[in-house]
Design a protein around this motif. Structure first.
Motif: not given
Length: 361
Positions: A208-221
């Protein structure tokens, strides 16, 4: 450490403040006699859990939702309608819980799946529209909800003020059903806050915190961001509905003003900002500061205004008049944001004001 999910306050001052608040709340029925003090303490417990659940969305995912009071209201109305229709028994309490919590979760699931795929601003607008529609619906269905008058009900006999559990002659103080209800509210609120603390410190919470910081990067991961955001929305809705149930049980009433009013949503936002976003501990401190100010600031200002008048000081009696308590509450909020941009908890954890400090829980 296990109780706090490996996330202690990490500051002696913050730990001391939290311990004082918790002990004061636990001892309120015996330290502060009178109905007002008990009502204020119960409200702090309920709102601490409610604010913590909203912070799960705003602080940990960056999602702004205006439907939180709707879930809160669903819990309140579910228990009120059940106890009103079925009578004051434990079967009615169980029915209200069994109906209210799944209904809140299903609505949160539907809103999340259909709305969290769009930009954050559109999600906020959709939740505002849904919450407004639900409030109108609750007011119109007077045969079910009582309309603008709401629903008053009786509690099971064990929780009634007239039920004496421990006689005053035995230990010097009386424990009745009202005090038992308070400790029920206190214990369930504490368990919900500890559960949320566990959620935010789990691998799911880190995502959730990763999504908050950068949603597109979280999706890429490879993380399914819509799933995680929807799941978080459902958890927050369940806690909010549970807080609504506790509030209705305490007040023995559920109505638009106490359960669905948009002013409740504004109060939640203020408490989150005062305590600090992205910090579960901040919900406890934010709720305590705001509700104490809301209930006692006007009385304190009356005393200060009288003292200034007797001392012959110019201007101060007018400035400190009790009718201006909202002005001073607003100034208190502005000052807290200016001096504590990361919230009270952020300041207590980082007294030196180090801007590089990471996000706190």
């Amino acid at each position: 450490m296990m109780l706090l999910s490996g996330d202690p306050p990490r500051s002696r001052i913050l730990t001391l403040v939290l311990v004082v608040i918790i002990l004061a709340l636990a001892a309120t029925p015996f330290l502060f006699p009178g109905a007002k003090a008990l009502n204020v303490a119960a409200k702090i417990c309920v709102f601490a859990a409610l604010v913590a659940s909203y912070d799960l969305l705003l602080g940990y995912t960056g999602t702004v939702s205006f439907a939180h009071t709707m879930f809160y209201g669903i819990g309140s109305y579910a228990i009120a309608i059940a106890l009103y229709g079925m009578g004051p028994n434990w079967a009615a309490v169980a029915t209200g819980i069994v109906v209210g919590l799944p209904l809140a979760a299903l609505l949160a699931l539907a809103i999340g799946l259909f709305s969290l795929r769009v930009a954050a601003i559109f999600f906020a607008m959709i939740t505002l529209a849904v919450a407004s529609a639900f409030q109108v619906l609750a007011s119109q269905l007077s045969w079910l909800t009582g309309g603008e008058d709401g629903r008053s009900f009786q509690l099971p006999e064990l929780l009634r003020p007239g039920t004496v559990l421990i006689s005053k002659s035995l230990f010097g103080f009386e424990v009745n059903g009202r005090i038992l209800t308070f400790y029920l509210v206190f214990a369930v609120s504490a368990l919900m806050i500890l559960a949320l603390l566990r959620v935010v410190n789990s691998p799911f919470g880190r995502v959730l915190q990763a999504i908050r910081e950068n949603r597109f990067r979280a999706e890429a991961l490879g993380f399914r961001t819509v799933f995680h955001l929807t799941y978080a929305n459902c958890i927050a809705a369940l806690v909010a509905a549970s807080a609504g149930i506790l509030n209705a049980l305490w007040l023995r009433y559920a109505g638009p003003d106490t359960s669905l009013s948009f002013s409740i949503m504004l109060d939640i936002l203020l408490m989150v900002v005062i305590g600090g976003m992205g910090t579960i501990y901040g919900a406890i401190i934010g709720a305590t500061i705001f509700i104490l100010a809301q209930n006692y600031l006007q009385s304190l200002m009356g005393v200060a205004s009288t003292a200034a008048s007797e001392a012959g000081l110019p201007l101060l009696p007018g400035l400190l008049h009790p009718d201006r308590w909202l002005l001073w509450l607003g100034l208190l909020f502005i000052a807290s944001v200016y001096f504590f941009p990361t919230g009270v908890v952020g300041r207590l954890r980082n007294p030196a004001g180090d801007k590089s400090a990471g996000n706190s829980h």
